[in-house]
Design a protein around this motif. Sequence first.
Motif, short mmCIF file in Angstrom:
data_model
loop_
_atom_site.label_atom_id
_atom_site.label_comp_id
_atom_site.label_asym_id
_atom_site.label_seq_id
_atom_site.Cartn_x
_atom_site.Cartn_y
_atom_site.Cartn_z
N HIS A 1 41.07 27.43 -45.21
CA HIS A 1 42.24 27.70 -44.35
C HIS A 1 43.51 27.21 -45.05
CE1 HIS A 1 42.09 23.39 -43.35
NE2 HIS A 1 40.82 23.55 -43.08
N MET A 2 44.52 28.06 -44.99
CA MET A 2 45.85 27.71 -45.47
C MET A 2 46.81 28.00 -44.32
SD MET A 2 45.92 26.44 -48.48
CE MET A 2 47.56 26.74 -49.09
N PRO A 3 47.53 26.99 -43.83
CA PRO A 3 48.33 27.17 -42.61
C PRO A 3 49.52 28.10 -42.81
CG PRO A 3 48.77 25.05 -43.61
CD PRO A 3 47.63 25.63 -44.37
N ARG A 4 49.86 28.81 -41.77
CA ARG A 4 51.07 29.62 -41.69
C ARG A 4 51.97 29.01 -40.62
NH1 ARG A 4 50.17 34.96 -43.66
NH2 ARG A 4 48.40 34.89 -45.11
N CYS A 5 53.14 29.62 -40.44
CA CYS A 5 54.09 29.12 -39.45
C CYS A 5 54.86 30.31 -38.89
CB CYS A 5 55.03 28.12 -40.11
SG CYS A 5 56.14 27.27 -38.98
N VAL B 1 50.11 27.75 -37.53
CA VAL B 1 48.96 28.61 -37.22
C VAL B 1 47.97 28.51 -38.37
CG1 VAL B 1 48.17 30.97 -36.78
CG2 VAL B 1 50.37 30.19 -35.86
N ILE B 2 46.70 28.28 -38.05
CA ILE B 2 45.64 28.20 -39.06
C ILE B 2 44.78 29.45 -38.99
CG2 ILE B 2 43.62 26.95 -39.87
CD1 ILE B 2 44.79 24.41 -38.75
N PRO B 3 44.94 30.41 -39.92
CA PRO B 3 43.99 31.51 -39.99
C PRO B 3 42.72 31.02 -40.70
CG PRO B 3 46.10 32.02 -41.07
CD PRO B 3 46.00 30.55 -40.91
N LEU B 4 41.65 30.87 -39.96
CA LEU B 4 40.44 30.24 -40.49
C LEU B 4 39.65 31.28 -41.30
CD1 LEU B 4 39.10 27.44 -40.34
CD2 LEU B 4 37.80 28.26 -38.38
N LEU B 5 39.90 31.32 -42.62
CA LEU B 5 39.26 32.33 -43.46
C LEU B 5 37.74 32.16 -43.51
CD1 LEU B 5 41.72 32.68 -46.47
CD2 LEU B 5 41.57 34.06 -44.40
N ALA C 1 36.10 42.74 -44.09
CA ALA C 1 36.09 41.32 -43.75
C ALA C 1 36.02 40.43 -45.00
CB ALA C 1 34.91 41.01 -42.83
N PHE C 2 36.12 41.03 -46.17
CA PHE C 2 36.16 40.24 -47.41
C PHE C 2 37.60 39.82 -47.66
CE2 PHE C 2 36.50 40.05 -52.12
CZ PHE C 2 35.61 39.01 -52.35
N LEU C 3 37.94 38.59 -47.26
CA LEU C 3 39.33 38.11 -47.34
C LEU C 3 39.45 36.76 -48.04
CD1 LEU C 3 40.68 38.96 -43.75
CD2 LEU C 3 40.98 40.28 -45.85
N PRO C 4 38.82 36.55 -49.20
CA PRO C 4 38.97 35.25 -49.85
C PRO C 4 40.38 35.00 -50.37
CG PRO C 4 37.87 36.77 -51.32
CD PRO C 4 37.99 37.46 -50.00
N PHE C 5 41.15 36.09 -50.58
CA PHE C 5 42.52 35.96 -51.07
C PHE C 5 43.54 36.03 -49.93
CE2 PHE C 5 40.02 37.77 -54.56
CZ PHE C 5 40.32 36.90 -55.59
N SER C 6 43.06 35.93 -48.68
CA SER C 6 43.89 36.06 -47.50
C SER C 6 44.42 37.49 -47.40
CB SER C 6 45.04 35.04 -47.51
OG SER C 6 45.66 34.97 -46.25
N ALA C 7 45.46 37.70 -46.61
CA ALA C 7 45.98 39.05 -46.37
C ALA C 7 47.41 38.94 -45.85
CB ALA C 7 45.10 39.81 -45.37
#
Length: 492
Positions: free
Chosen positions: A363-367, A385-389, A422-428
């Motif tokens: 997880h990398m937080p957003r705002c 906001v934490i998008p829980l990858l 659903a393959f999102l290791p690089f986020s989106a």
Amino acid sequence: MVVPQLLLPLLGLLLLALWGLLLAHAPSPDPHWPPGPRPLPFIGNLHQLRVAQQDRSLLELSRRYGPVFTVQLGQQKMVVLAGYHAVKQALVGSGWALADRPPIPIFQSIQGGRGIFFSSGPGWVAARQLTVRTLHRLGYGRTPGALKVLQELRCLQDQLDSYRGHPFPLSVLGWAPCNVTFTLLFGRRFDYGDPVFVSLLGLIEEVMVLLGSPCVQLFNLFPWLGTLLGLHRPVLRRVEEIRAILRDLLPTRPPSSPPCSYLDALTQEAQLHPSSSEGQLSEEDVVACALDLLMAGTETTASTLQWAALLMAQHLEVQGHVQEELDRVLGPGRPPRPEDEQSLPYTSAVLHEVQRAITLLPHMPRCTTAPTLLGGYLLPKGTPVIPLLSSVLLDRTQWATPDQFNPGHFLDAQGCFLKREAFLPFSAGRRACVGERLARTELFLLFSGLLQGFQLSPPPGLGPESLDTTPAPAFTMRPPAQALCALPRTQR
């Protein structure tokens, strides 16, 4: 570091005392926020999160409170998004609404709001756009960049040959992807024994471990206490050593010369626009962007390649299938090329499954940049906001066996590669990894070339089941230190 470690148990006793005194007066969750567990005074929901596996704790809470819920870490309230649909809808469908980062104390101390990864606003937009243009201009992710990766592959193969089949440290496999990043940054590669190369790798290792330590986590939660105890000082000292090396390597080329490296491009931009006003780069911005790319570019690809090798030594049958495909498609002696990926569906599926299974950055937080509607809740501007990858990569509605290493997740009934949304290791979305294309090309070439040339196995006397796949404590989910054997194959 000794003093904080001695003070942590005392802090724990203090927290327990506060808990006991104030439990009866714990506030109820704000009805305007998404539901979530009841926070305690001062510590919030920290007592419900495992330090070493925070993402797994959040995933467990999502099963109780739903795909959009609230947690409180210390005094900071934040919203967690869990599962493919909630995360994808927020990251892709919200546009610029989730384009900022919240101010994380340790990164504010390190970068002061500059750089690519933990900055926001016009400065971040300018740095990211320049980074994208530079990567494209230098050919990374295309043929020119691929040739540099293949050069590094040969150096890695020579290094493994020097062990003559005897055990080698897993960390050796990280040298090649690190050098690819160094070539991008500085315009040249380093010998593996070069003092600058050795110093940078050692410092990056220390910083990544410290960023994942309990002391730094405590600093992020309670900056005033962390500053009082000096919990952030070890990280800052090592980062300043890295900065000193970067400043020594800053190029002095005239602005009219075409850039040969990332630092070239940023330095020229700063020379042409020396003001540090909005949207322009100062020398401090140059060093901050280089520091971000250095840390992220080395850690992610290096750790992923090490994980891939470790999992191949653990799953020998999968490794054998990959090598059979490589031998059949490439033949002996010909190194892989980026365009070969379409002809190597099983190899590609295995590499994708490695990235899915390890969840390197859970997880990398957003705002939120403005009042934003997420999951039916209107979140105020500035809400973390934490998008829980990890919840996406382990989503049971998207993967047949999410908790198992299974390359079949990326293959259809005919054995063709199957692209998965659903393959999102690089986020989106707006904050997707700026170097995704480079990282994917780099990992494919290095992984394919490694298995084409070597049979990976546990050290003599040990079986595959003895290999340790428990992530080591660090900022990312990096593999634990251990040894493997690389036996040359006759097909090479």
